[in-house]
Design a protein around this motif. Structure first.
Motif, PDB file in Angstrom:
ATOM      1  N   ASN A   1       0.823  -1.228   0.000  1.00  0.00           N
ATOM      2  CA  ASN A   1       0.000   0.000   0.000  1.00  0.00           C
ATOM      3  C   ASN A   1       0.853   1.272   0.000  1.00  0.00           C
ATOM      4  OD1 ASN A   1      -2.489   1.243  -0.273  1.00  0.00           O
ATOM      5  ND2 ASN A   1      -2.816   1.428   1.941  1.00  0.00           N
ATOM      6  N   LYS A   2       1.986   1.194  -0.714  1.00  0.00           N
ATOM      7  CA  LYS A   2       2.857   2.358  -0.873  1.00  0.00           C
ATOM      8  C   LYS A   2       3.280   2.470  -2.339  1.00  0.00           C
ATOM      9  CE  LYS A   2       5.041   1.925   3.686  1.00  0.00           C
ATOM     10  NZ  LYS A   2       6.323   1.571   4.360  1.00  0.00           N
ATOM     11  N   TYR A   3       3.614   3.684  -2.702  1.00  0.00           N
ATOM     12  CA  TYR A   3       4.220   3.897  -4.019  1.00  0.00           C
ATOM     13  C   TYR A   3       5.672   3.441  -3.958  1.00  0.00           C
ATOM     14  CZ  TYR A   3       6.117   6.213  -8.133  1.00  0.00           C
ATOM     15  OH  TYR A   3       6.756   6.465  -9.323  1.00  0.00           O
ATOM     16  N   PHE A   4       6.077   2.806  -5.007  1.00  0.00           N
ATOM     17  CA  PHE A   4       7.499   2.486  -5.150  1.00  0.00           C
ATOM     18  C   PHE A   4       7.804   2.331  -6.632  1.00  0.00           C
ATOM     19  CE2 PHE A   4       7.661  -2.121  -6.187  1.00  0.00           C
ATOM     20  CZ  PHE A   4       6.328  -2.476  -5.969  1.00  0.00           C
ATOM     21  N   GLU A   5       9.082   2.216  -6.935  1.00  0.00           N
ATOM     22  CA  GLU A   5       9.474   2.064  -8.344  1.00  0.00           C
ATOM     23  C   GLU A   5      10.261   0.771  -8.516  1.00  0.00           C
ATOM     24  OE1 GLU A   5      11.287   5.625  -9.767  1.00  0.00           O
ATOM     25  OE2 GLU A   5       9.425   6.769  -9.559  1.00  0.00           O
ATOM     26  N   SER A   6       9.986   0.145  -9.629  1.00  0.00           N
ATOM     27  CA  SER A   6      10.624  -1.145  -9.900  1.00  0.00           C
ATOM     28  C   SER A   6      10.611  -1.414 -11.403  1.00  0.00           C
ATOM     29  CB  SER A   6       9.892  -2.280  -9.163  1.00  0.00           C
ATOM     30  OG  SER A   6      10.414  -3.537  -9.556  1.00  0.00           O
ATOM     31  N   SER A   7      11.591  -2.169 -11.849  1.00  0.00           N
ATOM     32  CA  SER A   7      11.620  -2.571 -13.262  1.00  0.00           C
ATOM     33  C   SER A   7      10.867  -3.876 -13.479  1.00  0.00           C
ATOM     34  CB  SER A   7      13.074  -2.704 -13.747  1.00  0.00           C
ATOM     35  OG  SER A   7      13.756  -3.661 -12.956  1.00  0.00           O
ATOM     36  N   SER A   8      10.334  -4.412 -12.398  1.00  0.00           N
ATOM     37  CA  SER A   8       9.536  -5.637 -12.532  1.00  0.00           C
ATOM     38  C   SER A   8       8.083  -5.353 -12.128  1.00  0.00           C
ATOM     39  CB  SER A   8      10.144  -6.746 -11.665  1.00  0.00           C
ATOM     40  OG  SER A   8      10.148  -6.358 -10.306  1.00  0.00           O
ATOM     41  N   TRP A   9       7.251  -6.327 -12.374  1.00  0.00           N
ATOM     42  CA  TRP A   9       5.817  -6.232 -12.005  1.00  0.00           C
ATOM     43  C   TRP A   9       5.481  -7.551 -11.347  1.00  0.00           C
ATOM     44  CZ3 TRP A   9       1.322  -5.214 -16.039  1.00  0.00           C
ATOM     45  CH2 TRP A   9       0.098  -5.079 -15.351  1.00  0.00           C
ATOM     46  N   VAL A  10       5.353  -7.500 -10.041  1.00  0.00           N
ATOM     47  CA  VAL A  10       5.308  -8.738  -9.283  1.00  0.00           C
ATOM     48  C   VAL A  10       3.963  -8.898  -8.577  1.00  0.00           C
ATOM     49  CG1 VAL A  10       6.369 -10.053  -7.394  1.00  0.00           C
ATOM     50  CG2 VAL A  10       7.798  -8.680  -8.914  1.00  0.00           C
ATOM     51  N   GLY A  11       3.377 -10.048  -8.770  1.00  0.00           N
ATOM     52  CA  GLY A  11       2.211 -10.439  -7.992  1.00  0.00           C
ATOM     53  C   GLY A  11       1.080  -9.438  -8.037  1.00  0.00           C
ATOM     54  N   TRP A  12       0.617  -9.037  -6.834  1.00  0.00           N
ATOM     55  CA  TRP A  12      -0.531  -8.143  -6.725  1.00  0.00           C
ATOM     56  C   TRP A  12      -0.164  -6.668  -6.789  1.00  0.00           C
ATOM     57  CZ3 TRP A  12      -4.588 -10.785  -7.827  1.00  0.00           C
ATOM     58  CH2 TRP A  12      -4.676 -12.138  -7.434  1.00  0.00           C
ATOM     59  N   ASP A  13       1.104  -6.403  -6.972  1.00  0.00           N
ATOM     60  CA  ASP A  13       1.470  -4.995  -7.155  1.00  0.00           C
ATOM     61  C   ASP A  13       0.729  -4.427  -8.363  1.00  0.00           C
ATOM     62  OD1 ASP A  13       3.212  -5.095  -5.030  1.00  0.00           O
ATOM     63  OD2 ASP A  13       5.007  -5.358  -6.258  1.00  0.00           O
ATOM     64  N   GLU A  14       0.488  -3.148  -8.278  1.00  0.00           N
ATOM     65  CA  GLU A  14      -0.128  -2.475  -9.431  1.00  0.00           C
ATOM     66  C   GLU A  14       0.945  -1.777 -10.236  1.00  0.00           C
ATOM     67  OE1 GLU A  14      -3.447   0.022  -8.935  1.00  0.00           O
ATOM     68  OE2 GLU A  14      -4.788  -1.629  -8.388  1.00  0.00           O
ATOM     69  N   ASN A  15       0.914  -1.974 -11.537  1.00  0.00           N
ATOM     70  CA  ASN A  15       1.778  -1.241 -12.451  1.00  0.00           C
ATOM     71  C   ASN A  15       1.043   0.037 -12.834  1.00  0.00           C
ATOM     72  OD1 ASN A  15       3.139  -0.205 -14.677  1.00  0.00           O
ATOM     73  ND2 ASN A  15       3.732  -2.238 -15.429  1.00  0.00           N
ATOM     74  N   MET A  16       1.359   1.106 -12.126  1.00  0.00           N
ATOM     75  CA  MET A  16       0.618   2.360 -12.320  1.00  0.00           C
ATOM     76  C   MET A  16       0.814   2.899 -13.739  1.00  0.00           C
ATOM     77  SD  MET A  16       1.234   4.132  -8.595  1.00  0.00           S
ATOM     78  CE  MET A  16      -0.131   5.277  -8.711  1.00  0.00           C
ATOM     79  N   TRP A  17       1.995   2.686 -14.260  1.00  0.00           N
ATOM     80  CA  TRP A  17       2.247   3.137 -15.634  1.00  0.00           C
ATOM     81  C   TRP A  17       1.319   2.427 -16.610  1.00  0.00           C
ATOM     82  CZ3 TRP A  17       4.675   6.938 -18.061  1.00  0.00           C
ATOM     83  CH2 TRP A  17       4.940   6.803 -19.418  1.00  0.00           C
ATOM     84  N   TYR A  18       1.171   1.151 -16.394  1.00  0.00           N
ATOM     85  CA  TYR A  18       0.292   0.378 -17.284  1.00  0.00           C
ATOM     86  C   TYR A  18      -1.125   0.948 -17.251  1.00  0.00           C
ATOM     87  CZ  TYR A  18      -2.559  -3.446 -19.109  1.00  0.00           C
ATOM     88  OH  TYR A  18      -3.457  -4.185 -19.824  1.00  0.00           O
TER      89      TYR A  18
END
Lengths: 85, 603
Positions: B513-530
């Motif tokens: 439940n926090k914003y973070f940055e990553s080059s991957s998209w894992v599990g239930w994380d939301e890809n905000m860019w997508y």
């Protein structure tokens, strides 16, 4: 992205395929995000990163990245590009 | 010439003594008429006495007309046919001789003095003055015995002094009494300057509702209100207006003298049923009752309201009244009370038809805070926001529930509150009302349809859980940050998304439940860019709803946003693009979003 496809097999498994074409003069790193959704629910997703040299192309794919009941669902890829490091 | 006066002694010596005594009693006022006196005392006009005509030279013709009441004397002693009250004018020339008829004198400020030693001469009264005296009971009445002979001036004004006052007579107005020992207006006449100030009486002291009243030739009135005597200048703007309103039957008896020196040269006089205010710019108007009380409560003529430019105008819808002032209007009705409407809000109110329009009557004065003002009307609100001007707001939205205690969730004083309301559980379609506070009152900025989680709301206190279950949380949540593909202008902290933008959805990880940055998209994380760049551009612009944050409960729910793409969501609120943009542009940290079913949000 050219020749892209995103299909569900009869067992509900989804496969994405496409070709990245770099028609610029610099190498690009492409990120392809693809997800299958039913309504607001994300059924599965994939992230593909590929660097393509200038004037070149590259085929990308993601297999079995989402599962649905049957073949219903919406699959949409999003491509982003950055200059390659 | 006949004898100057009818006296019952017939002795010249006694007459002389009496004249001396009278002059002493009168304070030996100057025998010559002072200029001020001449100016103050209006001429009674052609000096026709009731018993004798006055010649142009002031002489009374011996064969003058007989008084309507004839000769009157308190004694049985016969006297020649009386020339009437004009007898004093027999010697119009001013003479210090005690034997000569004296000019009309200003009565002493105090009650007429008694002649003492040597033994007082006795006088009689005749003609119209005598008739008046007898009509008031003669020596046994309130006037008592005469203590002077009758004196007349060239102007035709005659007077005679009695133990209990004076009787004045003119051909035009007849004989009238000013009592010195009894009554109310007479004593005030004497203490207030007498003839020089008031002129002669043109009527007796008469009973009126609330007191007594006596009119004088100068136009001044003395009115006793049951407690005190006050003056009314009937030829002035205030007194004239008082008379036009019906005198004592209108505004009642005075409670003060006319008082000037108010702002911009104004004057006022209070009466038992209202107060008349006058200023050079506005003329004379009355204010009274609740409207007067309200006007005074806001500073009366010293405030921006200034002076009244109309008197009270009743007969309005709903049995109301209004009164217009230089700086605004005051409205009253039985169902709404009495309130001021002025300025820009007053202009908007007038444009909307004022009390004859849909807004009906005001329910408050305007309230201002933080450069914004609002006024409550029966049919809505009018708000003012500086450069944005004025706007009429409906009371028919749920924003009103934030004002009247019917919201179960607090606003914490937020400047803006978005209410997102579904009619029931398991309902995704909702209504969103963007409420803003104007000086502490919430009014609707806009209202639009919206969606929440596809599964609807969870009850208050129940976590919405993982987004895959598509529930929205119920509650009052703050907003502090927004995100998207470019800052549209907002006071919220704004994060511009990039391809690595993620929102943690995997419980029991540091990024949940926090914003973070990553080059991957894992599990239930939301890809905000997508979600920002896909065709439906859900997150092109969005706002973080602080549900389950900053104090995070793992697996209680994450990524509860307000965003674009108005479709049923995974727990967020979705609105039309315009609404999201407008929301972001107008929001500030501390604003709140209150969301849930109608029954869970409102009493």
């Amino acid at each position: 992205m050219r020749n892209q496809s995103c299909t569900a097999a009869s067992d509900g498994s989804w496969t994405f395929k496409g070709t990245l074409v770099n028609d610029t003069g610099v190498a690009k790193t492409y990120t392809v995000a693809v997800a299958v959704t039913i309504g607001a629910a994300v059924q599965g997703h994939a992230l593909i990163t590929e660097t393509v040299q200038p004037g070149k192309s590259a085929d990308v794919s993601a297999k079995d990245f989402a599962h649905t009941t049957g073949q219903a669902g919406s699959c949409e890829p999003v491509v982003s590009a950055e200059d390659a490091q | 010439m006949k004898p100057a006066a009818v006296v019952n002694t017939g002795l010249l010596a006694r007459r002389s003594l009496a004249a001396i005594a009278l002059l002493l009693a009168l304070g030996v006022a100057p025998l010559a008429t002072a200029p001020a006196f001449a100016e103050e005392v209006p001429s009674p006009g052609a000096g026709t006495s009731p018993t004798g005509e006055v010649s142009p030279t002031g002489e009374v013709t011996p064969t003058g007309e007989v008084s309507p009441t004839g000769e009157v004397t308190p004694t049985d002693e016969a006297s020649p046919p009386a020339p009437g009250p004009g007898s004093g004018s027999e010697a119009p020339e001013l003479s210090p001789s005690p034997d000569a008829p004296t000019t009309l004198e200003e009565p002493a400020p105090s009650e007429p003095a008694e002649a003492s030693e040597p033994p007082a001469p006795t006088f009689t009264a005749s003609g119209a003055i005598g008739a008046k005296w007898l009509g008031m009971g003669g020596a046994a009445g309130v006037l008592g015995e005469p203590i002077s002979k009758e004196y007349c001036a060239e102007s035709g004004l005659c007077q005679q002094k009695f133990e209990g006052g004076l009787i004045y007579w003119t051909g035009a107005d007849g004989a009238h009494t000013v009592l010195s020992k009894t009554g109310h207006t007479g004593p005030a006449f004497f203490t207030g300057g007498g003839l020089a100030v008031f002129g002669y009486p043109v009527g007796d002291e008469t009973t009126v509702p609330g007191g007594t009243l006596q009119k004088f030739s100068s136009g001044k009135l003395l009115v006793w209100n049951g407690t005190e005597v006050f003056r009314i200048w009937s030829r002035g703007a205030i007194g004239g207006f008082w008379a036009a309103l019906g005198s004592t039957a209108g505004l009642g008896v005075p409670l003060s003298n006319e008082t000037c020196g108010l702002r911009n040269g104004g004057c006022y006089q209070s009466f038992s049923r209202g107060t008349i205010y006058w200023s050079p710019a506005t003329g004379a108007r009355f204010v009274r009752g609740a409207i007067q009380t309200r006007w005074k409560s806001v500073g009366a003529q010293d405030s921006v309201m200034g002076y009244p430019v109309t008197s009270e105008i009743c007969g309005q819808p709903a049995s109301g009244c209004l009164q217009r002032f230089q700086g605004g209007n005051i409205y009253w009705s039985p169902g709404s009370g009495v309130w001021v409407v002025r300025g820009a809000i007053g202009g908007q109110y007038a444009a909307a038809g004022a009390n004859r329009g849909l807004l009906l009557y005001p329910l408050s004065n305007e309230k201002c805070a933080g450069g914004k003002c609002i006024q409550n009307f029966q049919g809505g609100f009018i708000g003012w926001e500086g450069h944005a001007g004025t706007r009429i707001y409906s009371k028919g939205t749920e924003c009103q529930k934030l004002n009247n205690g019917k919201s179960k969730f607090p606003t914490y004083g937020a400047n803006r509150v978005l209410l997102t309301v579904a009619r029931d559980y398991k309902v995704s379609r909702s209504t969103s009302i963007y409420c803003k506070s104007l000086a502490g009152t919430y009014v609707p900025d806009w209202k639009t349809d919206s969606y929440v989680g596809a599964s609807g709301f969870k009850p208050p206190g129940v976590p919405s859980g993982p987004t895959r279950y598509l529930f929205s949380p119920t509650g009052s949540f703050s907003v502090t940050e927004a995100f998207g593909l470019g800052n549209p202008g907002t006071k919220l902290a704004y994060r511009t998304l990039n391809p690595r933008s993620r929102w943690g959805g995997n419980p029991w990880t540091p990024t949940y439940n926090k914003y973070f940055e990553s080059s991957s998209w894992v599990g239930w994380d939301e890809n905000m860019w997508y979600f920002a760049t896909r065709s439906t551009h859900d997150y092109r612009q969005g706002v973080v709803i602080n549900y389950n944050r900053p104090n995070i409960v793992q697996n209680a729910g994450f990524a509860i946003f307000l965003h674009m793409n108005k479709v049923p969501t995974a727990g967020c609120i979705s609105l039309d693009d315009w609404a999201v943009l407008d929301y972001i542009r107008k929001s500030a940290p501390g604003d709140r979003i209150i969301m849930g079913t109608y029954r869970d949000l409102f009493r």
